[in-house]
Design an enzyme around this catalytic site. Structure first.
Site, PDB file in Angstrom:
ATOM      1  N   CYS A 120     -25.282 -21.462 -16.903  1.00 31.35           N
ATOM      2  CA  CYS A 120     -25.756 -22.641 -16.178  1.00 31.35           C
ATOM      3  C   CYS A 120     -25.297 -22.700 -14.725  1.00 31.35           C
ATOM      4  O   CYS A 120     -25.795 -23.512 -13.949  1.00 31.35           O
ATOM      5  CB  CYS A 120     -25.319 -23.909 -16.909  1.00 31.35           C
ATOM      6  N   HIS A 284     -25.950 -29.601 -11.830  1.00 33.44           N
ATOM      7  CA  HIS A 284     -26.496 -29.081 -13.082  1.00 33.44           C
ATOM      8  C   HIS A 284     -26.653 -30.226 -14.062  1.00 33.44           C
ATOM      9  O   HIS A 284     -25.801 -31.114 -14.158  1.00 33.44           O
ATOM     10  CB  HIS A 284     -25.549 -28.020 -13.642  1.00 33.44           C
ATOM     11  N   ASN A 314     -31.515 -29.698 -20.506  1.00 37.78           N
ATOM     12  CA  ASN A 314     -30.647 -28.713 -19.864  1.00 37.78           C
ATOM     13  C   ASN A 314     -31.414 -27.396 -19.759  1.00 37.78           C
ATOM     14  O   ASN A 314     -31.702 -26.755 -20.762  1.00 37.78           O
ATOM     15  CB  ASN A 314     -29.376 -28.535 -20.701  1.00 37.78           C
TER      16      ASN A 314
END
Length: 357
Positions: A120, A284, A314
């Protein structure tokens, strides 16, 4: 002088999956998911490949397709790209690289390509690496010009960073802890070196050993046997391999909240700025609670943070790039504003970069 963002784009699959749909396949519900994550829907690729998503985001960032953002009017020629960096966990092929497949699709015939595996944090690692390559090339070119010789390394003036993910391929759809969180998509930025302008003001990256396996996904090909092992050799190791993403939620939350604060502070200090100087934070999107925790710790209103997790979930390294693009397209940040992008993920990786738009 610096690495300036001259284009931004995003791409999401057509298929929207609601929390109620997930409740039909695992023990969960919209009432359970929203308070814990902030997620209401996510996009899942049922027909799109990673190449499809990455190429569409790239073409929008270049202005070759509608829906992107460009610093100046007019499309950017893909042939002017010197490099393509693709942070991804879910490339369509081991090789060619995902970056190379996107290069072929968009016609970036002069670009050197490679992938990055940093989960990520791919958005920050990709931008930071591109900035280093651009700055190094500028230094090399200046030295060559002063000495009357050719540059000693590849000339890099424009870099496409395109994070593309199909995390739906790594999720165990029977595992409530993970399947509710993740979605598919891609985000992209085009960075150009400009001697007279600011761009990427600072960056910070770090790794923490994941000794407790808090966020993990085994390599599927490790389960394959070779013809050279003795009978039964390696069987126990292969038996324990798990092809799906696994996460220890509370441990990851603790790591993520600490990393977000630490990395943001470090990057801002390196830029000589404070939180008050930042126009918009584009972090993020792992969990809305993590972002709200950071906002509270920094004593900032949530309006200073770009939130997209409610409708995309996500999307790993693409999340913050998608958030940045939405903010640019919606006019929440404009030329001259300062954005701060912070990310954290498997590896354990984390980092932050401060960018003048």
């Amino acid at each position: 002088m610096g690495s300036v963002i001259i284009g931004s784009g995003r791409s999401l699959p057509k298929r929207t999956v609601t929390n109620d749909e997930l409740g039909a396949i695992v023990d969960t519900s919209d009432e359970w998911i929203v308070p814990r994550t902030g997620i209401r829907t996510r996009q899942i690729a049922t027909e799109e490949t990673c190449t499809d998503l990455g190429a569409e985001a790239a073409l929008r960032a270049l202005g070759q397709a509608a829906g992107g953002w460009q610093r100046e009017e007019g499309a950017i020629d893909p042939a002017t790209l010197d490099m393509i960096i693709c942070p991804t966990l879910t490339a369509d092929t081991h090789f060619p690289s995902q970056a190379a497949r996107i290069r072929e699709r968009i016609g970036a015939e002069n670009a050197v390509c490679y992938d990055m595996s940093c989960a990520c944090s791919g958005c920050v690692y990709g931008i930071s690496t591109a900035d280093l390559m651009l700055a190094g090339s500028a230094f090399d070119r200046a030295g060559a010009e002063a000495a009357g010789r050719v540059p000693r390394r590849n000339v890099v003036r424009r870099v496409l960073v395109v994070a593309a993910e199909r995390l739906s391929r790594l999720v165990d759809w029977d595992d409530r802890a993970t399947c509710i969180l993740f979605g598919d998509g891609a985000g992209a930025v085009v960075l150009e070196w400009r001697d007279g302008e600011d761009g990427v003001l600072s960056s910070y990256m770090e790794n923490t050993d994941d000794t407790a396996r808090t966020l993990w996904c085994d390599s599927a090909f490790c389960a394959r046997e070779t013809p050279f092992a003795a009978e039964g050799e390696g069987a126990a190791e292969r038996e324990g391999l798990d092809p799906y993403m696994r996460m220890a939620g509370q441990a990851v939350f603790k790591f993520a909240t600490a990393a977000m604060m630490r990395c943001t502070e470090e990057a801002l200090e390196r830029a000589g700025l404070s939180v008050e100087d930042v126009t918009l934070f584009t972090p993020h999107q792992a969990n809305e609670r993590i972002i709200r925790y950071a906002a509270k710790k920094m004593d900032l209103p949530m309006e200073r943070f770009q939130l997209i997790i409610d409708h995309v979930g996500n999307v790993s390294g693409a999340s913050a790039l998608i958030a940045l693009n939405e903010a640019l397209c919606d006019g929440k940040i404009t030329q001259g504003d300062i954005a701060c992008m912070t990310a954290f993920g498997g590896g354990l990786t984390a980092g932050s970069c401060v960018i003048r738009i």
